[in-house]
Enzyme design. Sequence first.
Site, mmCIF file in Angstrom:
data_model
loop_
_atom_site.group_PDB
_atom_site.id
_atom_site.type_symbol
_atom_site.label_atom_id
_atom_site.label_comp_id
_atom_site.label_asym_id
_atom_site.label_seq_id
_atom_site.Cartn_x
_atom_site.Cartn_y
_atom_site.Cartn_z
ATOM 1 N N GLY B 29 1.498 7.213 -14.212
ATOM 2 C CA GLY B 29 1.914 7.551 -13.504
ATOM 3 C C GLY B 29 3.272 6.408 -12.814
ATOM 4 N N VAL B 36 3.143 3.141 -15.602
ATOM 5 C CA VAL B 36 1.130 2.667 -15.494
ATOM 6 C C VAL B 36 0.813 3.647 -16.623
ATOM 7 C CG1 VAL B 36 -0.618 2.351 -13.982
ATOM 8 C CG2 VAL B 36 1.618 2.450 -13.535
ATOM 9 N N ASP B 146 3.981 -4.980 1.047
ATOM 10 C CA ASP B 146 4.488 -4.024 0.486
ATOM 11 C C ASP B 146 3.527 -2.759 1.138
ATOM 12 O OD1 ASP B 146 6.344 -1.832 -0.246
ATOM 13 O OD2 ASP B 146 6.203 -2.286 -2.359
#
Lengths: 194, 427
Positions: B29, B36, B146
């Site tokens: 993904g 990745v 994040d």
Amino acid sequence: MGCYLSTSKKVQNPGYEEPNVLASETPFTVSEVEALYELYKKLSNSIIEDGLIHRIFDLFDLKRNGVIDFGEFVRSLGIFHPNAALEDKTAFAFRLYDLRQTGYIEQEELKEMVLALLHESDLMLSDDMIEAIVDKTFSDADTKGDGRIDQDEWKAFVSKHPSLIKNMTLPYLKDITLAFPSFIVRTEVEDSEV
Amino acid sequence: MASPQPPPSPTLSAAATILGKYQILRFLGRGSFAKVYQARSLIDGTTVAAKIIDKSKTVTTAMEPQIVREIDAMRRLQHHPNILRINEVMATKTKIYLIVEFAEGGELFSKIARHGKLPEPHARRYFQQLVSALCYCHRHGVAHRDLKPQNLLLDADGNLKVSDFGLSALPEQLNDGLLRTTCGTPAYTAPEILARRSYDGAKADAWSCGLILFVLLVGHLPFDETNIPAMYNTIKSRNYVFPTWISKPARHIIFWLLDPNPKRRMKLDSLFENSWFKKSLKSQPESMFGLGFNYEQKCLASGSSMNAFDIISMSSGLDLRRLFETTSNEKRENKFFSSKKMEEVEAKVKEVGEVLGFKVEVGKNGAILLEKGKVGLVFEVFEIVAELLLVVVKVVDGGLKFEELHLEDWKIGLHDVVLSWHTELTM
């Protein structure tokens, strides 16, 4: 410190050697070699203090010219890699303790090193006690009983006491790219090699 | 290739490897800053995830030092069971490869996307693991900043793995479903960040945790507006509705974490005092003699004898580790010699430990383990010759605290059995 210590040695002239070549000859990847270069540059700028560490750096100086170049640095540290062969580690330790490079670890050399360590601890032991420590080890290790430990005796002794070469493995080397990540900016590795 | 789900990679060739060390297996993904891939080590066969950052496209030159700093932060956080481990970094002129632990279970939120909300005990377990990981990071001076669903992964055993610590400074590329609100603002971001005020990272993480707990229990986001000002107002007025099935204590936690005022917002570490949170909480990774006990196993068992070479190899001059320890000056080991009997020394260590308020245990290999607060010690006793013992004192955790608070007390307490302390040279 003990009299066997060599004169002060600096890591100097960070001459570069092709990382791909070094990677192919050692357990390191090309990225690890580049990370080691960051470490090498850092060490070149610092004078290494007096101490037993010179004894190790003496052995890194494979060309015996008083300077540890980058290639020697990487090839020697390769022995300390967790994946390096045990025979290489055992042999390096032997060279380390064979102070006078006679091909044997002699009783006198062992005593000198024990004294140096005790000196580090500010521990004064009687001569008898130091003799007892060294004698006890020799009675175990010097199986041929000729007053010195040869390479075969050393190998046998290490296989009985694996802790003896514990210092010959640096788990940190597996993390070298994380410890010196700045190589990612300077890398010279071409993508065609990927 | 029997994986129908992930889209094929645009650039992946059949036998692609990363610098000859990892074989790329399949595209997993697009992360927030990288592509990745699942990959396999050609050295030991382990499965890893490789995050590939394209230097030319994604990262400007100015950002490279930033990435270097982030890698350093990730390295410092390696030892928590709920933080995705980074194994190594590799690089070419055009690419940076972050080799990280492979989270076999995939994203936590794809579970929710498939099955909807979680039962409270399940949600609580993930929440406990998340908070534990974050508190660990905050104690090490790193905030995540994040947090979002694609950073919450699961390993093969269903344990949470938080990923991408400190990588928040890298650019966003993503825009999909649960991750973002309709207006495109990061749904999990604290209001003080939305307002572009300077903010405290740990407080911002606490906000994100509140949101994540809500989504775990409810199955959708509490706020979802079509533009930023509307979103901001909804957050400020706490305009969200708890479905009836959410228990009262869980509502309280969410309410306290979603406080728009960071000063009043609940602190994450205070959750460890909260009874809803603590319910069936697994032993803390902080516990030194449990999971987090990561001291190097010595080849010698405590109580055994030591030869002359063992003594020499104690020399700090033979310890090349000093070359690599770039960040800490902490001394992890203290040693002393003793001319007393082994039993006498061991009894003394236990006695002093108890007097100083340490919990005392005897470990499997004969070592004496002591624990007090955040400090963990291991005492190992070795015989060199008759009438000469060497005692190694390892500081397992809280090294600095030990030096400051305890070492002198121990020295005074052990005075009768100590011949001399071994002082280490530092570089």
